[in-house]
Design an enzyme around this catalytic site. Structure first.
Site, PDB file in Angstrom:
ATOM      1  N   TYR A 164       0.823  -1.215   0.000  1.00 59.77           N
ATOM      2  CA  TYR A 164       0.000   0.000   0.000  1.00 59.77           C
ATOM      3  C   TYR A 164       0.858   1.266   0.000  1.00 59.77           C
ATOM      4  O   TYR A 164       0.406   2.313  -0.452  1.00 59.77           O
ATOM      5  CB  TYR A 164      -0.913   0.024   1.234  1.00 59.77           C
ATOM      6  CG  TYR A 164      -2.252  -0.641   1.013  1.00 59.77           C
ATOM      7  CD1 TYR A 164      -2.324  -1.990   0.701  1.00 59.77           C
ATOM      8  CD2 TYR A 164      -3.436   0.074   1.119  1.00 59.77           C
ATOM      9  CE1 TYR A 164      -3.548  -2.602   0.500  1.00 59.77           C
ATOM     10  CE2 TYR A 164      -4.667  -0.528   0.921  1.00 59.77           C
ATOM     11  CZ  TYR A 164      -4.715  -1.869   0.610  1.00 59.77           C
ATOM     12  OH  TYR A 164      -5.932  -2.463   0.410  1.00 59.77           O
ATOM     13  N   ASP A 223     -12.457  -9.015   3.907  1.00 59.18           N
ATOM     14  CA  ASP A 223     -13.706  -8.999   3.135  1.00 59.18           C
ATOM     15  C   ASP A 223     -14.315 -10.397   3.122  1.00 59.18           C
ATOM     16  O   ASP A 223     -15.533 -10.570   3.248  1.00 59.18           O
ATOM     17  CB  ASP A 223     -13.447  -8.559   1.680  1.00 59.18           C
ATOM     18  CG  ASP A 223     -13.724  -7.079   1.472  1.00 59.18           C
ATOM     19  OD1 ASP A 223     -13.523  -6.300   2.424  1.00 59.18           O
ATOM     20  OD2 ASP A 223     -14.127  -6.702   0.351  1.00 59.18           O
ATOM     21  N   ASP A 270      -3.264 -17.879   0.494  1.00 57.71           N
ATOM     22  CA  ASP A 270      -4.275 -18.505  -0.369  1.00 57.71           C
ATOM     23  C   ASP A 270      -4.989 -19.626   0.388  1.00 57.71           C
ATOM     24  O   ASP A 270      -6.215 -19.761   0.341  1.00 57.71           O
ATOM     25  CB  ASP A 270      -3.654 -19.009  -1.685  1.00 57.71           C
ATOM     26  CG  ASP A 270      -2.413 -19.873  -1.477  1.00 57.71           C
ATOM     27  OD1 ASP A 270      -1.864 -19.886  -0.353  1.00 57.71           O
ATOM     28  OD2 ASP A 270      -1.990 -20.547  -2.441  1.00 57.71           O
ATOM     29  N   LYS A 299       2.845 -15.267   2.325  1.00 57.55           N
ATOM     30  CA  LYS A 299       3.158 -16.153   1.213  1.00 57.55           C
ATOM     31  C   LYS A 299       4.668 -16.363   1.228  1.00 57.55           C
ATOM     32  O   LYS A 299       5.397 -15.909   0.329  1.00 57.55           O
ATOM     33  CB  LYS A 299       2.715 -15.517  -0.119  1.00 57.55           C
ATOM     34  CG  LYS A 299       1.215 -15.575  -0.371  1.00 57.55           C
ATOM     35  CD  LYS A 299       0.714 -16.919  -0.903  1.00 57.55           C
ATOM     36  CE  LYS A 299       1.176 -17.162  -2.328  1.00 57.55           C
ATOM     37  NZ  LYS A 299       0.731 -18.512  -2.813  1.00 57.55           N
ATOM     38  N   ASP A 318      -6.534  -6.972   3.759  1.00 55.48           N
ATOM     39  CA  ASP A 318      -7.637  -6.323   3.046  1.00 55.48           C
ATOM     40  C   ASP A 318      -8.540  -7.383   2.441  1.00 55.48           C
ATOM     41  O   ASP A 318      -9.763  -7.354   2.597  1.00 55.48           O
ATOM     42  CB  ASP A 318      -7.059  -5.417   1.948  1.00 55.48           C
ATOM     43  CG  ASP A 318      -8.146  -4.714   1.156  1.00 55.48           C
ATOM     44  OD1 ASP A 318      -9.080  -4.180   1.778  1.00 55.48           O
ATOM     45  OD2 ASP A 318      -8.060  -4.711  -0.091  1.00 55.48           O
TER      46      ASP A 318
END
Ligand code: IPM
Ligand code: MG
Length: 370
Positions: free
Chosen positions: A143, A255, A227, A194, A251
């Site tokens: 970001y 959601d 993932d 990751k 983020d």
């Protein structure tokens, strides 16, 4: 309380002002019945600030935020401002607040209220009783990482690039928050990155592992690739207690976690800075839902995520657990009594408007006690 605490209210765009309007009624109720008095100052952020001042956040509003004991935020953005250059986008106002207030720890709880079990798109047994907390790093990573930009290559094609970057202290401070909060819950942290493809992920995993060994051995720690975490969140979300992850994965995963609860309209968040010498920490509270331009202006938005953000503010910034509990109980009561805004209603059920949900909350507060 002694001197009134200063709250900066930034309703923003879209449904932000609509849901904030209901929360302000609740704030007034607390001032009247519980002597929880705040000095409220309202400002503009996002498209609203852009239209009036040509910038998504003025320096004065930024200074007000730095000076406030807490910021209560709505939502920013909308199609009207979609085509603006990057630096002018409404979202920049929010990102500037997060960065300059140094709000590195973003707490996003996903709690399933019993009466809403049917509102989730997952089977009831998967989500019933769910209570997890995502802690998203909020001031680093891709970001804000440099270099970033879009450049034109010699052959006329373009190249867009962003930088994912984390330092040891950035990882440590957010992981510390995760371990500390896990102790007050079910004592389990899952660290998500990751590390199989990203160097920043390798450092993240190593740093969390070392920190755990040095300071937090009493808390159970697990690691998971991002993932896989997305998949596990819809497969068996109750395996999680606290998830700590970087800005971008946080983020996305938040959601995803939001939808477990039935609606984005049910998720609050707290963004916290580091405590200073007096224990005071900068803080901003906002619902996880955005400005929802598709339903803005219709009076049907769900005000509960904004209201739960207020409750988190009472709890985390002002240590008013009893008052925060009262807000949460009023919400549970109203849901148990069948009040639903459209986003959390089952097919065919009657729904209430934003304002009627506010009425129901005030009524529940009156009944629950003063
Ligand atoms: C969020 C939002 C923001 C983000 C946007 C509005 C900049 O999606 O708070 O999750 O990406 O952080
Ligand atoms: Mg988001």
């Amino acid at each position: 309380m002694a001197a009134n605490k200063k709250i900066l209210v930034l309703p923003g765009d879209g449904i932000g002002p609509e849901v904030m309007g209901q929360v302000r009624r609740v704030v007034d109720w607390f001032a009247k019945h519980r002597a929880v008095g705040f000095d409220l100052n309202e400002g503009l952020c996002g498209g609203a600030a852009l239209d009036k001042h040509g910038t998504p956040l003025t320096d004065e509003t930024m200074a007000d935020a730095m000076d406030a004991d807490a910021v209560l935020f709505g939502s920013v953005g909308g199609p009207k401002w979609d085509d603006l250059p990057f630096e002018k986008k409404p979202e920049r106002g929010l990102l500037r607040l997060r960065k300059e207030m140094d709000l590195f720890a973003n707490l996003r709880p996903a709690v399933v209220f019993d009466p809403l079990v049917g509102a989730s798109s997952l089977k009831p047994e998967i989500v019933q009783g769910l209570d997890l907390l995502i802690i998203r790093e909020l001031t680093g990573g891709v970001y804000f990482g440099e270099p970033r930009g879009i450049e034109t290559l010699p052959d006329g094609t373009k190249r867009g690039f962003d930088t994912q970057v984390y330092t040891t202290p950035e990882i440590e401070r957010v992981a510390d928050v995760a371990f500390d909060l896990a102790r007050k819950r079910r004592n389990k942290v899952t660290s998500v990155e990751k590390a199989n493809v990203m160097h920043s992920g390798v450092l993240w995993r190593q740093t969390v592992t070392d920190l755990h060994a040095a300071k937090h051995k009493d808390v159970e720690l697990g690691h998971m690739y991002a993932d896989n975490c997305a998949m596990q969140l819809v497969r068996w979300p109750k395996q999680f207690d606290v998830i700590v992850t970087d800005n971008l994965f946080g983020d996305m995963l938040s959601d995803c976690a939001a939808m477990l609860t039935g609606s984005l309209g049910m998720l609050p968040s707290a963004s916290l800075g580091a405590p200073d010498a007096t224990g005071r920490r900068r803080a901003l509270y906002e619902p996880v839902h955005g400005s929802a331009p598709d339903i803005a202006g219709k009076g049907i938005a769900n005000p509960l995520a904004e209201l739960m953000s207020y409750s988190m503010m009472l709890r985390y910034s002002f240590d008013l657990a009893e008052d925060a509990d009262l807000v949460d109980q009023a919400i549970s009561k109203v849901l148990a009594e069948g009040k639903r805004t459209a986003d959390i209603a089952e097919a065919g059920a009657t729904t209430v408007s934003t304002g009627q949900m506010g009425d129901a909350i005030l009524d529940a507060l009156d009944r629950l006690g003063r």
